[in-house]
Design a protein around this motif. Structure first.
Motif, short mmCIF file in Angstrom:
data_model
loop_
_atom_site.label_atom_id
_atom_site.label_comp_id
_atom_site.label_asym_id
_atom_site.label_seq_id
_atom_site.Cartn_x
_atom_site.Cartn_y
_atom_site.Cartn_z
N LEU A 109 1.08 -1.42 0.00
CA LEU A 109 -0.14 0.08 -0.05
C LEU A 109 0.79 1.27 0.11
N ILE A 110 1.83 1.10 0.89
CA ILE A 110 2.90 2.44 1.07
C ILE A 110 3.51 2.79 -0.22
N ALA A 111 4.00 1.63 -0.94
CA ALA A 111 4.61 1.56 -2.15
C ALA A 111 4.09 2.19 -3.17
N THR A 120 10.47 7.88 -6.05
CA THR A 120 11.14 6.85 -6.45
C THR A 120 11.12 5.49 -5.34
N VAL A 121 10.57 4.39 -5.51
CA VAL A 121 10.20 3.61 -4.58
C VAL A 121 11.05 2.01 -4.93
N ALA A 122 11.83 1.46 -3.99
CA ALA A 122 12.23 0.24 -4.35
C ALA A 122 11.52 -0.80 -3.35
N ARG A 135 3.35 1.80 -10.91
CA ARG A 135 3.96 2.88 -11.37
C ARG A 135 4.91 3.47 -10.28
N GLY A 136 6.17 3.62 -10.70
CA GLY A 136 7.18 4.36 -9.87
C GLY A 136 7.92 3.43 -9.01
N VAL A 137 7.65 2.08 -8.98
CA VAL A 137 7.93 0.97 -7.85
C VAL A 137 8.89 0.17 -8.67
N THR A 138 10.15 -0.05 -8.19
CA THR A 138 10.70 -1.09 -8.71
C THR A 138 11.21 -2.16 -7.69
N TYR A 139 10.72 -3.45 -8.31
CA TYR A 139 10.85 -4.75 -7.38
C TYR A 139 12.46 -5.29 -7.21
N GLU A 160 21.05 2.30 -9.58
CA GLU A 160 20.02 2.38 -10.40
C GLU A 160 19.12 3.37 -9.99
N LEU A 161 18.52 3.75 -8.93
CA LEU A 161 17.58 4.71 -8.51
C LEU A 161 18.14 5.85 -7.97
N GLY A 162 19.33 5.80 -7.24
CA GLY A 162 19.96 7.09 -6.51
C GLY A 162 19.99 6.65 -5.16
N THR A 163 20.62 7.72 -4.30
CA THR A 163 20.66 7.73 -3.07
C THR A 163 19.40 7.47 -2.02
N PRO A 164 19.26 6.45 -1.42
CA PRO A 164 18.03 6.23 -0.86
C PRO A 164 17.83 7.16 0.64
N THR A 165 16.67 7.62 0.58
CA THR A 165 16.45 8.80 1.75
C THR A 165 15.53 8.38 2.65
#
Length: 369
Positions: A109-111, A120-122, A135-139, A160-165
């Motif tokens: 749900l949050i993702a 950007t969501v991993a 959409r916008g979520v990478t598994y 691949e996505l950038g620095t996690p925050t």
């Protein structure tokens, strides 16, 4: 002679018409009415509109009540600011959010919400995502109980996505067996997934979050079971108690070393997810089932506002620490009345849910801690 007709049904499990009523609903209504400063001040204004004198008893009582409510809200706001500090600045277009156990339930749900809002969501999980690629979520297929997999995926995400925050530690498993019925490998797997995985992900992602000038947020999903414990949940309860202790110690460390990193502790009660499918719900009035969407809304609001927070729901979860203050005899009585130690007797878990046993009358009825 035909068999007797079954009793009338009012819901998925034959609930009575007042089943949706709970103490949490009553508190919410009062909090947005009589215990809200705006509503409280409307009452004396209405009296004044009726040309009531300022020194009339009803006017004095209503003004006193409105002043008390306003002062209470002000004190709570000051308490939050002193206890949690100033919020950090959050820009979703620059946020890289990592969610463990995000392939289903609360994590999914949050993702999906953050993915739709432009973040950007991993998602890290051993299971495939229930709804496929959102959409916008990478598994990323990852067993968070394996520190080598976590370290490898962390490096892959940053590349691949950038620095996690933002890191949301949500992954969990449940054995649901008495201690003597569990094998040592089962216990080790439970503790690795429910507790040690938090250390693995923090060691892998926290250095990257600390490098961000605008700071970041660490979300820890624990449970009230970590405070009260329950039969057939020895491993799970021990892990959740450890997770809560880890969060509090980490918060103290970050307050000194990285004051721009915010921490959010989530300690829900009964949560409607497949993780605890088959669990019998205790008293629904005092301990209502919490829907994942309600928890997700609170977590998302805390992250969006960039603040520290302790989110506990339903109402009893916010007061659960007082349980330890009660005399032992009252603790035993409370456990019997709540049915906490018999709730797991019909536990089926994710496997039972996957077999379709959770489907009732075209919908799902999943009840859990």
């Amino acid at each position: 002679m035909p068999p007797p007709l079954p009793p009338p049904s009012f819901g998925p499990q034959g609930d009575s018409w007042f089943a949706p009523l709970s103490i949490d609903l009553i508190v919410k209504v009062f909090k947005t009415s009589f215990f809200h400063p705006f509503i409280a001040w409307i009452i004396p204004l209405c009296f004044r509109a009726q040309n009531m004198f300022w020194d009339a008893p009803p006017m004095l009582v209503s003004i006193g009540w409105a002043s008390f409510i306003t002062l209470s809200w002000l004190i709570m706001a000051i308490n939050d600011r002193l206890g949690y500090g100033r919020p950090r600045e959050v820009d979703l277009s620059d946020e890289v959010i990592v969610i463990t156990g995000g392939a289903s339930g609360l994590g999914l749900l949050i993702a999906e919400v953050y993915g739709m809002r432009g973040a950007t969501v991993a998602v890290l999980d051993v299971e495939e995502m229930e709804n496929g690629e959102a959409r916008g979520v990478t598994y990323y297929k990852c067993d968070v109980s394996d520190k080598e997999q976590v370290a490898r995926v962390a490096a892959q995400i940053e590349k691949e996505l950038g620095t996690p925050t933002v890191l949301i530690n949500n992954a969990a498993i449940v054995n649901g067996k008495p201690l003597l019925s569990q094998s040592l490998p089962e216990i080790e797997k439970s503790l690795s997934t429910n507790l040690l995985s938090h250390f693995y992900t923090l060691k892998a992602f926290l250095p990257s979050i600390a490098r961000n000038e605008r700071g970041g947020t660490i979300v820890t999903v624990s449970s009230v079971i970590g405070t009260v414990g329950a039969a057939r949940l020895t491993d799970y309860a021990a892990a959740k108690a450890g997770v809560s202790a880890l969060h509090r110690s980490l918060t103290a460390e970050l307050r000194q070393s990285h004051p721009n990193i915010r921490t959010v502790l989530v300690t829900p009660g009964q949560l409607s997810t497949p993780l605890f499918y088959g669990v019998r719900t205790p008293n629904r009035f005092l301990a209502p089932v919490v829907e994942p969407v309600d928890v997700a809304k609170e977590v998302i609001a805390a992250i969006d506002s960039g603040r520290n927070a302790h989110l506990a729901m339903p109402l009893y979860a916010r007061w659960i620490d007082w349980y330890s203050v009660l005399p032992v005899s009252l603790q035993v009585l409370a456990r019997r009345l709540a049915g906490v130690d018999t709730a797991m007797e019909e536990f089926k878990g994710r496997e039972g849910f996957k077999k379709g046993e959770g489907k009732e009358r075209g919908g799902f009825r999943i009840e859990a801690f």
